[in-house]
Design an enzyme around this catalytic site. Structure first.
Site, short mmCIF file in Angstrom:
data_model
loop_
_atom_site.label_atom_id
_atom_site.label_comp_id
_atom_site.label_asym_id
_atom_site.label_seq_id
_atom_site.Cartn_x
_atom_site.Cartn_y
_atom_site.Cartn_z
N CYS A 48 -73.72 13.06 -26.89
CA CYS A 48 -72.39 13.44 -27.37
C CYS A 48 -71.71 12.24 -28.03
O CYS A 48 -71.68 11.15 -27.48
CB CYS A 48 -71.56 13.94 -26.19
N CYS A 51 -68.53 11.20 -25.62
CA CYS A 51 -68.62 10.78 -24.22
C CYS A 51 -68.46 9.25 -24.10
O CYS A 51 -68.79 8.51 -25.03
CB CYS A 51 -69.98 11.20 -23.63
N HIS A 114 -67.39 15.70 -20.14
CA HIS A 114 -67.91 16.47 -21.26
C HIS A 114 -67.76 17.98 -21.00
O HIS A 114 -67.73 18.78 -21.94
CB HIS A 114 -69.40 16.12 -21.43
N ASN A 154 -58.80 22.54 -31.86
CA ASN A 154 -59.74 23.58 -32.28
C ASN A 154 -60.72 23.72 -31.15
O ASN A 154 -61.40 22.75 -30.83
CB ASN A 154 -60.57 23.06 -33.46
N SER A 162 -66.57 21.13 -33.92
CA SER A 162 -67.87 20.50 -34.17
C SER A 162 -68.47 19.85 -32.92
O SER A 162 -69.62 19.44 -32.94
CB SER A 162 -67.71 19.44 -35.26
N HIS A 165 -67.24 18.48 -26.49
CA HIS A 165 -66.48 17.60 -25.59
C HIS A 165 -64.99 17.88 -25.83
O HIS A 165 -64.49 17.70 -26.94
CB HIS A 165 -66.81 16.13 -25.91
N HIS A 167 -61.41 18.00 -26.77
CA HIS A 167 -60.60 17.04 -27.54
C HIS A 167 -59.60 17.76 -28.43
O HIS A 167 -59.71 18.95 -28.65
CB HIS A 167 -61.52 16.19 -28.43
N GLN A 169 -56.90 16.95 -32.07
CA GLN A 169 -56.75 16.06 -33.23
C GLN A 169 -55.28 15.88 -33.55
O GLN A 169 -54.45 16.72 -33.19
CB GLN A 169 -57.44 16.68 -34.45
P1 H2U Z 1 -63.19 19.39 -34.41
O1 H2U Z 1 -61.95 19.20 -33.57
O2 H2U Z 1 -63.01 20.44 -35.47
O3 H2U Z 1 -64.40 19.57 -33.58
O4 H2U Z 1 -63.42 18.00 -35.16
C1 H2U Z 1 -63.80 16.85 -34.46
C2 H2U Z 1 -63.45 15.66 -35.30
O5 H2U Z 1 -64.06 14.50 -34.75
C3 H2U Z 1 -63.91 15.79 -36.73
O6 H2U Z 1 -62.78 15.68 -37.56
C4 H2U Z 1 -64.47 13.66 -35.77
C5 H2U Z 1 -64.85 14.59 -36.90
O7 H2U Z 1 -64.65 13.97 -38.15
N1 H2U Z 1 -65.56 12.85 -35.30
C6 H2U Z 1 -65.48 11.47 -35.43
O8 H2U Z 1 -64.49 10.96 -35.91
N2 H2U Z 1 -66.52 10.70 -34.97
C7 H2U Z 1 -67.66 11.20 -34.44
O9 H2U Z 1 -68.53 10.45 -34.06
C8 H2U Z 1 -67.84 12.65 -34.29
C9 H2U Z 1 -66.71 13.51 -34.75
ZN ZN Z 2 -69.16 14.36 -24.35
#
Ligand code: H2U
Ligand code: ZN
Length: 353
Positions: A48, A51, A114, A154, A162, A165, A167, A169
């Site tokens: 992940c 993580c 996670h 989201n 995506s 885990h 989270h 934004q």
């Molecule tokens: P979601 O909330 O739609 O899953 O988006 C996760 C965000 O996390 C996405 O904008 C960022 C992606 O660019 N991300 C990172 O900045 N670094 C990473 O290593 C994985 C995901």
């Molecule tokens: Zn994780």
């Protein structure tokens, strides 16, 4: 109870209408059925990107964090003004209109775990997520370019999330985006015409009717709005008239954490799955004005309709004309209200570690 024949309702926050067609709930469904992931996730996943201790997609290493963890998005949709190499200069262009847009995009991991979503964390842990959203909002509000801060989550593959885990934004933008801009107009107009806050009045009226309230505590109320578009849409309103997250008192932080858990627990209990949604807070613009019209709230937009595998599509008439719903907001609220307030994964012997 709700009207049982086709009619339209006005969304007072956007000024837009939604078509309510209760008769359609009996139509047969031979369309797409979604795959829902039910497999249990591990507490730590070495693959992940989010993580603790792991290397992210951009090559940076996460610290061994033990509470929330915030970082600048490695693939941001916006760049800060300092990173701007080219400028769009003012022109007399009439048909091709563009503007510069600067911003900052961050990711906030809820906890090192996670496998634990908001309803599965402790109240204190969710409160620390709320405190992180507050401190991030404050930090971004202090940046001169920043006119608006959007905190959002989201959740679930169905929403294009995506990474499993848990989270959220945060995007800080140089301009007020479309949705809050509509709400600013509507809340302003209502205040001008009634000398009252639109959401304060709406909340009082909903409390009196009580038919669309899903759950409430001393500081927050969760309800299915009269004009809901998504089948199980929820509007979360602060009981006190405040305009942004930084105005929350210490007690209100816990009130918000509690109502978030109440809503998301009921969502998960609806179909006994980790319920997908997009949610986000609408706070007042950061332009130095008082914004007495603005009332802090959050929207939950979940895509599911009748079961864990049948989603609501916004296509056809919705795309070309206006949104439409089958299930009445009153029925949706009734179903959500009657669900257990204990998460299905935490009931009796099913308790997870
Ligand atoms: P979601 O909330 O739609 O899953 O988006 C996760 C965000 O996390 C996405 O904008 C960022 C992606 O660019 N991300 C990172 O900045 N670094 C990473 O290593 C994985 C995901
Ligand atoms: Zn994780």
């Amino acid at each position: 109870m709700g009207l049982e024949f086709p009619h339209r309702r006005k969304n007072l926050l956007t000024g837009e209408w939604v078509l309510v067609s209760p008769l359609r709930t009996s139509r047969p469904w031979l369309g797409q059925v979604e795959d829902i992931q039910t497999e249990k996730l591990p507490p730590y996943d070495p693959n992940c990107y989010l993580c603790p201790g792991n290397v992210r997609a951009g090559g940076r290493k996460n610290p061994n964090y033990s509470a929330t963890f915030t970082f600048d998005n490695d693939f941001p949709s916006l760049l800060p003004p300092t990173a701007r190499e080219e400028e769009i200069t003012a022109s007399d262009e009439k048909l091709f209109i563009a503007q510069n847009e600067s911003g900052i995009c961050r990711v906030v991991c809820f906890s090192p775990r996670h496998d634990l979503t908001l309803p599965e964390l402790s109240l204190e842990e969710v409160a620390s997520v709320v405190k992180t959203w507050i401190s991030q909002t404050e930090e971004l509000f202090n940046m001169t370019f920043c006119q608006y801060v959007q905190v959002f989550e989201n959740k679930g593959e169905l929403m294009g999330c995506s990474n499993p885990h848990p989270h959220s934004q945060i995007w800080a933008t140089q301009h007020l985006p479309n949705e809050p801009a509509k709400e600013l107009l509507a809340q302003n107009q209502y205040l001008q015409q009634n000398d009252q806050c639109l959401i304060c009045d709406y909340l009082a009226a909903e409390k009196e009717k009580a038919e669309r309230i899903v759950s409430a505590n001393e500081h927050f109320t969760a309800l299915v709005p009269y004009w809901a578009i998504w089948p199980f849409e929820v509007l979360l309103i602060s009981n006190r008239h405040i305009k942004n997250l930084p105005e929350l008192t210490a007690q209100e932080v816990f009130g918000l954490a509690d109502i978030i858990q109440q809503v998301t627990t009921r969502y998960d209990n609806l179909f006994n799955i980790s319920f997908p949604y997009s949610m986000g807070f609408h706070q007042a613009p950061n332009d130095g004005l008082a914004h007495n019209e603005w009332h802090l709230h959050a929207h939950y937009y979940p895509p599911l309709l009748r079961s864990a595998t049948i989603r609501k599509f916004m296509v056809g008439f919705e795309m070309l004309a206006m949104p439409q719903r089958d299930l009445t907001p009153e029925n949706a609220a009734e179903r959500l209200r009657q669900l257990d307030s204990i998460h299905y994964r935490y009931r009796s012997s099913m308790k997870v570690e």
